[in-house]
Scaffold this motif. Structure first.
Motif, PDB file in Angstrom:
ATOM      1  N   ARG A 102      33.635 -19.965 -52.082  1.00  0.00           N
ATOM      2  CA  ARG A 102      33.176 -18.586 -51.910  1.00  0.00           C
ATOM      3  C   ARG A 102      32.213 -18.204 -53.027  1.00  0.00           C
ATOM      4  NH1 ARG A 102      37.487 -14.818 -48.712  1.00  0.00           N
ATOM      5  NH2 ARG A 102      38.483 -16.472 -47.524  1.00  0.00           N
ATOM      6  N   LEU A 103      32.463 -18.707 -54.234  1.00  0.00           N
ATOM      7  CA  LEU A 103      31.551 -18.420 -55.338  1.00  0.00           C
ATOM      8  C   LEU A 103      30.204 -19.075 -55.095  1.00  0.00           C
ATOM      9  CD1 LEU A 103      31.306 -16.952 -58.013  1.00  0.00           C
ATOM     10  CD2 LEU A 103      32.144 -19.019 -59.162  1.00  0.00           C
ATOM     11  N   ARG A 104      30.204 -20.306 -54.583  1.00  0.00           N
ATOM     12  CA  ARG A 104      28.937 -20.954 -54.232  1.00  0.00           C
ATOM     13  C   ARG A 104      28.225 -20.183 -53.127  1.00  0.00           C
ATOM     14  NH1 ARG A 104      31.718 -25.892 -55.127  1.00  0.00           N
ATOM     15  NH2 ARG A 104      32.258 -26.077 -52.921  1.00  0.00           N
ATOM     16  N   ALA A 105      28.993 -19.622 -52.207  1.00  0.00           N
ATOM     17  CA  ALA A 105      28.401 -18.818 -51.139  1.00  0.00           C
ATOM     18  C   ALA A 105      27.724 -17.573 -51.698  1.00  0.00           C
ATOM     19  CB  ALA A 105      29.459 -18.433 -50.115  1.00  0.00           C
ATOM     20  N   VAL A 106      28.293 -17.000 -52.769  1.00  0.00           N
ATOM     21  CA  VAL A 106      27.675 -15.845 -53.417  1.00  0.00           C
ATOM     22  C   VAL A 106      26.337 -16.252 -54.037  1.00  0.00           C
ATOM     23  CG1 VAL A 106      27.891 -14.185 -55.307  1.00  0.00           C
ATOM     24  CG2 VAL A 106      29.853 -14.658 -53.844  1.00  0.00           C
ATOM     25  N   VAL A 107      26.292 -17.424 -54.661  1.00  0.00           N
ATOM     26  CA  VAL A 107      25.038 -17.922 -55.243  1.00  0.00           C
ATOM     27  C   VAL A 107      23.998 -18.130 -54.143  1.00  0.00           C
ATOM     28  CG1 VAL A 107      23.951 -19.818 -56.503  1.00  0.00           C
ATOM     29  CG2 VAL A 107      26.208 -18.987 -57.205  1.00  0.00           C
ATOM     30  N   ASP A 108      24.412 -18.740 -53.043  1.00  0.00           N
ATOM     31  CA  ASP A 108      23.496 -18.952 -51.918  1.00  0.00           C
ATOM     32  C   ASP A 108      23.002 -17.614 -51.365  1.00  0.00           C
ATOM     33  OD1 ASP A 108      23.885 -21.662 -52.186  1.00  0.00           O
ATOM     34  OD2 ASP A 108      25.381 -21.803 -50.582  1.00  0.00           O
ATOM     35  N   LEU A 109      23.882 -16.634 -51.348  1.00  0.00           N
ATOM     36  CA  LEU A 109      23.509 -15.303 -50.880  1.00  0.00           C
ATOM     37  C   LEU A 109      22.416 -14.705 -51.754  1.00  0.00           C
ATOM     38  CD1 LEU A 109      23.997 -12.530 -49.404  1.00  0.00           C
ATOM     39  CD2 LEU A 109      25.802 -12.144 -51.080  1.00  0.00           C
ATOM     40  N   CYS A 110      22.594 -14.767 -53.067  1.00  0.00           N
ATOM     41  CA  CYS A 110      21.583 -14.239 -53.991  1.00  0.00           C
ATOM     42  C   CYS A 110      20.247 -14.936 -53.787  1.00  0.00           C
ATOM     43  CB  CYS A 110      22.040 -14.409 -55.436  1.00  0.00           C
ATOM     44  SG  CYS A 110      23.216 -13.171 -55.991  1.00  0.00           S
ATOM     45  N   ASP A 111      20.284 -16.254 -53.620  1.00  0.00           N
ATOM     46  CA  ASP A 111      19.044 -17.008 -53.393  1.00  0.00           C
ATOM     47  C   ASP A 111      18.376 -16.570 -52.099  1.00  0.00           C
ATOM     48  OD1 ASP A 111      19.413 -18.422 -55.723  1.00  0.00           O
ATOM     49  OD2 ASP A 111      20.316 -20.178 -54.753  1.00  0.00           O
ATOM     50  N   ALA A 112      19.173 -16.317 -51.055  1.00  0.00           N
ATOM     51  CA  ALA A 112      18.616 -15.906 -49.765  1.00  0.00           C
ATOM     52  C   ALA A 112      17.972 -14.526 -49.855  1.00  0.00           C
ATOM     53  CB  ALA A 112      19.708 -15.915 -48.692  1.00  0.00           C
ATOM     54  N   VAL A 113      18.642 -13.592 -50.533  1.00  0.00           N
ATOM     55  CA  VAL A 113      18.075 -12.251 -50.681  1.00  0.00           C
ATOM     56  C   VAL A 113      16.803 -12.297 -51.511  1.00  0.00           C
ATOM     57  CG1 VAL A 113      18.471  -9.934 -51.608  1.00  0.00           C
ATOM     58  CG2 VAL A 113      20.312 -11.118 -50.408  1.00  0.00           C
ATOM     59  N   ALA A 114      16.826 -13.060 -52.601  1.00  0.00           N
ATOM     60  CA  ALA A 114      15.633 -13.178 -53.451  1.00  0.00           C
ATOM     61  C   ALA A 114      14.466 -13.770 -52.668  1.00  0.00           C
ATOM     62  CB  ALA A 114      15.943 -14.039 -54.676  1.00  0.00           C
ATOM     63  N   ALA A 115      14.746 -14.761 -51.831  1.00  0.00           N
ATOM     64  CA  ALA A 115      13.691 -15.369 -51.016  1.00  0.00           C
ATOM     65  C   ALA A 115      13.122 -14.356 -50.029  1.00  0.00           C
ATOM     66  CB  ALA A 115      14.233 -16.589 -50.275  1.00  0.00           C
ATOM     67  N   ASP A 116      13.997 -13.537 -49.427  1.00  0.00           N
ATOM     68  CA  ASP A 116      13.532 -12.509 -48.499  1.00  0.00           C
ATOM     69  C   ASP A 116      12.632 -11.496 -49.204  1.00  0.00           C
ATOM     70  OD1 ASP A 116      14.739 -13.557 -46.280  1.00  0.00           O
ATOM     71  OD2 ASP A 116      16.514 -12.275 -46.389  1.00  0.00           O
ATOM     72  N   VAL A 117      13.051 -11.081 -50.412  1.00  0.00           N
ATOM     73  CA  VAL A 117      12.263 -10.102 -51.155  1.00  0.00           C
ATOM     74  C   VAL A 117      10.892 -10.674 -51.489  1.00  0.00           C
ATOM     75  CG1 VAL A 117      12.100  -8.798 -53.308  1.00  0.00           C
ATOM     76  CG2 VAL A 117      14.278  -8.923 -52.095  1.00  0.00           C
ATOM     77  N   ARG A 118      10.850 -11.924 -51.942  1.00  0.00           N
ATOM     78  CA  ARG A 118       9.559 -12.543 -52.260  1.00  0.00           C
ATOM     79  C   ARG A 118       8.664 -12.615 -51.028  1.00  0.00           C
ATOM     80  NH1 ARG A 118      12.794 -15.981 -55.468  1.00  0.00           N
ATOM     81  NH2 ARG A 118      12.864 -17.526 -53.782  1.00  0.00           N
ATOM     82  N   THR A 119       9.260 -12.953 -49.887  1.00  0.00           N
ATOM     83  CA  THR A 119       8.481 -13.063 -48.649  1.00  0.00           C
ATOM     84  C   THR A 119       7.976 -11.703 -48.188  1.00  0.00           C
ATOM     85  OG1 THR A 119       9.749 -15.001 -47.950  1.00  0.00           O
ATOM     86  CG2 THR A 119       8.571 -13.790 -46.239  1.00  0.00           C
ATOM     87  N   ASN A 120       8.845 -10.699 -48.230  1.00  0.00           N
ATOM     88  CA  ASN A 120       8.488  -9.390 -47.690  1.00  0.00           C
ATOM     89  C   ASN A 120       7.557  -8.599 -48.601  1.00  0.00           C
ATOM     90  OD1 ASN A 120      10.135  -9.929 -45.497  1.00  0.00           O
ATOM     91  ND2 ASN A 120      11.921  -8.922 -46.397  1.00  0.00           N
ATOM     92  N   LEU A 121       7.799  -8.663 -49.905  1.00  0.00           N
ATOM     93  CA  LEU A 121       7.000  -7.882 -50.850  1.00  0.00           C
ATOM     94  C   LEU A 121       5.867  -8.676 -51.471  1.00  0.00           C
ATOM     95  CD1 LEU A 121       9.783  -5.840 -52.690  1.00  0.00           C
ATOM     96  CD2 LEU A 121       8.456  -5.231 -50.666  1.00  0.00           C
ATOM     97  N   LYS A 122       5.911 -10.010 -51.242  1.00  0.00           N
ATOM     98  CA  LYS A 122       4.840 -10.900 -51.738  1.00  0.00           C
ATOM     99  C   LYS A 122       4.650 -10.779 -53.250  1.00  0.00           C
ATOM    100  CE  LYS A 122       2.324 -11.053 -47.360  1.00  0.00           C
ATOM    101  NZ  LYS A 122       3.442 -10.472 -46.602  1.00  0.00           N
ATOM    102  N   ARG A 123       5.769 -10.795 -53.952  1.00  0.00           N
ATOM    103  CA  ARG A 123       5.741 -10.810 -55.416  1.00  0.00           C
ATOM    104  C   ARG A 123       7.054 -11.390 -55.922  1.00  0.00           C
ATOM    105  NH1 ARG A 123       6.366  -4.861 -54.929  1.00  0.00           N
ATOM    106  NH2 ARG A 123       8.527  -4.313 -55.480  1.00  0.00           N
ATOM    107  N   ASP A 124       7.099 -11.713 -57.203  1.00  0.00           N
ATOM    108  CA  ASP A 124       8.321 -12.245 -57.780  1.00  0.00           C
ATOM    109  C   ASP A 124       9.428 -11.198 -57.711  1.00  0.00           C
ATOM    110  OD1 ASP A 124       7.115 -14.630 -58.370  1.00  0.00           O
ATOM    111  OD2 ASP A 124       6.578 -14.059 -60.427  1.00  0.00           O
ATOM    112  N   THR A 125      10.640 -11.690 -57.597  1.00  0.00           N
ATOM    113  CA  THR A 125      11.790 -10.805 -57.458  1.00  0.00           C
ATOM    114  C   THR A 125      12.203 -10.226 -58.803  1.00  0.00           C
ATOM    115  OG1 THR A 125      12.566 -12.217 -55.667  1.00  0.00           O
ATOM    116  CG2 THR A 125      14.121 -10.638 -56.554  1.00  0.00           C
ATOM    117  N   SER A 126      12.400  -8.931 -58.846  1.00  0.00           N
ATOM    118  CA  SER A 126      12.930  -8.267 -60.042  1.00  0.00           C
ATOM    119  C   SER A 126      14.301  -7.702 -59.713  1.00  0.00           C
ATOM    120  CB  SER A 126      11.996  -7.135 -60.484  1.00  0.00           C
ATOM    121  OG  SER A 126      11.994  -6.093 -59.519  1.00  0.00           O
TER     122      SER A 126
END
Length: 215
Positions: A102-126
């Motif tokens: 479940r902890l690894r799933a949380v890490v994967d979740l953060c990576d997925a959200v960060a990837a979405d933000v980079r794709t949608n906003l076209k900038r590095d994630t803050s």
């Protein structure tokens, strides 16, 4: 010939050392499977009971956030587009059988959200981008019903954090997820009021401040 043999010997020794170093991790996984295979369901049941009131707040806040969409956080509408992969990632946080998974799933979740933000906003994630988008993805997951007992699941994942360290990536991701979920729960005051029957036990619990610590 001696040098070549020496290098070969070094590689073999390195390989052997690698196998030796891997053994504690394997043993730890086996021990985790044994221990949480027995006590895991009981712990989850206990934490579900402790977090029941706050889980209701979370569900209420999630409904308010999904209703308001990007306006709930003052985000540009484009920040929340194409986020299906991220909000669906919450299901693994609630479905894996072991705390480490479940902890690894949380890490994967953060990576997925960060990837979405980079794709949608076209900038590095803050952090300013990541937290509200993660809160929104959590709200969607709760409303759709793929993240049941989310608070208890995060506590279950936290039980493995001592093996990783609070300052590890896993620790950072877990804290981010916990704060994001707290933000969702705090939006419950903006939800449409619903008549809820109260009982003497509810009043007694409120009087004694019985709440589930989200973090």
């Amino acid at each position: 010939v001696y040098k070549s043999g020496g290098r070969q010997h070094d590689r073999e020794s390195t390989s052997a050392r690698g196998q030796t170093l891997a053994e504690p991790a394997d043993c730890q996984m086996v021990a985790e499977e044994i221990v949480f295979g027995v006590v895991g369901p009981t712990l989850l049941q206990l934490w579900r009971a402790q977090c029941a009131a706050d889980q209701k707040r979370l569900e209420s806040g999630a409904a308010a956030i999904v209703r308001d969409g990007a306006r709930a956080f003052g985000l540009a509408p484009g920040a929340l587009s194409n986020d299906e992969a991220s909000w669906r990632s919450w299901s693994a946080v609630c479905a894996e059988s072991l705390p480490s998974c479940r902890l690894r799933a949380v890490v994967d979740l953060c990576d997925a959200v960060a990837a979405d933000v980079r794709t949608n906003l076209k900038r590095d994630t803050s952090a300013e981008d990541l937290l509200p988008c993660m809160s929104y993805s959590a709200a969607r997951a709760v409303v759709v019903g793929i993240a049941p007992d989310l608070l208890a699941s995060l506590r279950y994942a936290q039980s493995h954090l001592r093996h990783c360290g609070a300052r590890s990536k896993a620790g950072y991701c877990l804290v981010t997820a916990q704060v994001a979920v707290q933000v969702v729960a705090d939006q419950s005051s903006n939800a449409a009021p619903e008549p809820v029957p109260r009982h003497a036990g509810d009043a007694l619990a409120d009087e004694h401040g019985s709440r589930c610590p989200i973090s």
